[in-house]
Design a protein around this motif. Structure first.
Motif, PDB file in Angstrom:
ATOM      1  N   CYS A 198       0.857  -1.183   0.000  1.00  0.00           N
ATOM      2  CA  CYS A 198       0.000   0.000   0.000  1.00  0.00           C
ATOM      3  C   CYS A 198       0.896   1.236   0.000  1.00  0.00           C
ATOM      4  N   LYS A 227       0.125   4.193   0.772  1.00  0.00           N
ATOM      5  CA  LYS A 227      -0.175   5.125   1.876  1.00  0.00           C
ATOM      6  C   LYS A 227       0.482   4.662   3.173  1.00  0.00           C
ATOM      7  N   CYS A 228       0.177   3.403   3.581  1.00  0.00           N
ATOM      8  CA  CYS A 228       0.656   2.960   4.885  1.00  0.00           C
ATOM      9  C   CYS A 228       1.822   1.981   4.787  1.00  0.00           C
ATOM     10  N   CYS A 274      -6.979  -0.995   0.526  1.00  0.00           N
ATOM     11  CA  CYS A 274      -6.185  -1.308   1.708  1.00  0.00           C
ATOM     12  C   CYS A 274      -7.095  -1.505   2.923  1.00  0.00           C
ATOM     13  N   CYS A 286      -5.585   1.009   6.037  1.00  0.00           N
ATOM     14  CA  CYS A 286      -5.791   2.470   6.102  1.00  0.00           C
ATOM     15  C   CYS A 286      -6.916   2.935   5.182  1.00  0.00           C
TER      16      CYS A 286
HETATM   17 ZN   LIG Z   1      -2.768   1.163   3.522  1.00  0.00          ZN
END
Ligand SMILES: [Zn+2]
Length: 383
Positions: free
Chosen positions: A327, A329-330, A345, A348
């Protein structure tokens, strides 16, 4: 270094002479490879010296210009050097042990053995291969350059005729205004490229589109093949040529496409990150082989690095490791199969197109300096 290509026009006997020069060049390349395999501690210099030995041993090798002979030896050397380099870097899989050439298509001269006509619309090859004077057909202007800027002249045989390439030593670096943009791009089969901002470019699939026509031409070729005939009939040769031309057309379309996309990516960014894909390894997957070969990623990458060099942009190849799984983002791993098109995801709640998510990861990796800067090798032509 820039390269200009012209189609050349001559008589049938001249084309035969070119073929003979190409054969000689191939002979020297193979002999050099054999010499390297059979002897210890053979380097670039030893191969160059060996050219003179070949010339004294074989009259047809002597007929080829001495610098063209050296150029052939250098080609072998660069294949050997690449192999050494792969071993040193501990490259995964095959290390690319140099191979004997069977179907060489070009011969390369350096700064001697040829002369341009006063108006530079024709070139005369003056060694004992007797190629003679060939007319140059093309829109480029050689008059802008000094003769000593022309470092190499290569004659290339293709299905639709013969071409002359001039490698001209000019500073290609072009100053450009910074765009203040960095991008990560993911190369895929659905989208040719997807970037971290969500821009995508559909795959053009030139080969798939031409496949029916190619197959028809291939069948026509096979029908004219006669097992017991040697040599094959003229009709067979014509059909074979028609088939080869159709392939040539597809590869030209692909090249133009890759060039255009690479150019526009370079123009709109200062830093470009992409995956260091092992295309050869991927092509071994036979279900995807056709699509992957059709995509032309390596051609795209060559042009990207070439334009990056030309316009002073940073190109970074990052190791292709979990870029589509993680992912962006995280950073957690979100497993998905090839057919899952969307990244969702559970950790998140980040949702994004699969390829765009990958592109984001690629840019992140590049900015954390994990990758290595893609280098455009001087004088090597993108295809
Ligand atoms: Zn994520």
């Amino acid at each position: 270094m820039i390269v200009y290509e012209f189609k050349v026009k001559g008589k049938g006997s001249q084309y035969n002479a070119i073929d003979e020069a190409i054969r000689t060049s191939q002979f020297i390349q193979n002999k050099c490879l054999r010499y390297w395999m059979d002897n210890e501690k053979v380097g670039k210099n030893e191969l160059n010296k060996y050219c003179a030995v070949l010339a004294s041993e074989f009259p047809f090798a002597d007929e080829l210009n001495s610098m063209a002979r050296q150029s052939a030896a250098e080609r072998t050397w660069s294949a050997i050097a690449r192999f050494y380099d792969n071993c040193k870097k501990k490259k995964k899989g095959l290390k690319g042990f140099p191979k004997f050439k069977k179907t060489c298509r070009s011969v390369e001269y350096k700064t001697s053995g040829w002369k341009l006509s006063p108006n530079r619309k024709a070139i005369n090859f003056r060694d004992k291969k007797h190629i003679g004077t060939l007319k140059l057909k093309g829109t480029y202007e050689l008059n802008y350059y000094d003769l000593d800027q022309i470092k190499r002249v290569r004659i290339v045989r293709r299905a639709d005729g013969y071409y002359a390439q001039f490698a001209i030593d000019v500073k290609v670096r072009v100053e450009t205004e910074p765009t203040a943009q960095a991008t990560g791009i993911d190369l895929g089969l659905k989208f040719f490229i997807a970037d971290n901002k969500g821009n995508v470019e559909e795959c053009p699939k030139f080969y798939r589109k031409a496949e029916r026509r190619l197959n028809r031409a291939n069948r026509k070729k096979s029908k004219k093949f006669n097992k017991s005939a040697k040599p094959q009939s003229n009709n067979y040769r014509k059909a074979r040529n028609r088939y080869a031309r159709k392939h040539l057309r597809v590869s030209r379309q692909r090249k133009e496409y890759c060039k255009r996309v690479a150019y526009s990516v370079i123009q709109s960014n200062d830093l470009i990150a992409y995956e260091d894909l092992n295309v050869k390894g991927l092509v071994r997957n036979r279900h995807l082989a056709k699509s992957i070969s059709d995509a032309g990623w390596s051609t795209f990458r060559q042009w990207l690095e070439y334009f990056g060099f030309k316009y002073g942009k940073v190109t970074i190849a990052v190791p292709p490791y979990n870029t589509s799984q993680n992912c962006s983002k995280c950073g957690k791993k979100v497993k998905k199969s090839l057919s899952t098109r969307t990244h969702v995801c559970p950790h998140c709640r980040f949702v994004e197109d699969r390829d765009v998510n990958a592109a984001m990861n690629i840019l992140k990796l590049a900015l954390s300096t994990v990758g290595h800067t893609g280098t455009y090798a001087w004088g090597d032509l993108p295809n």
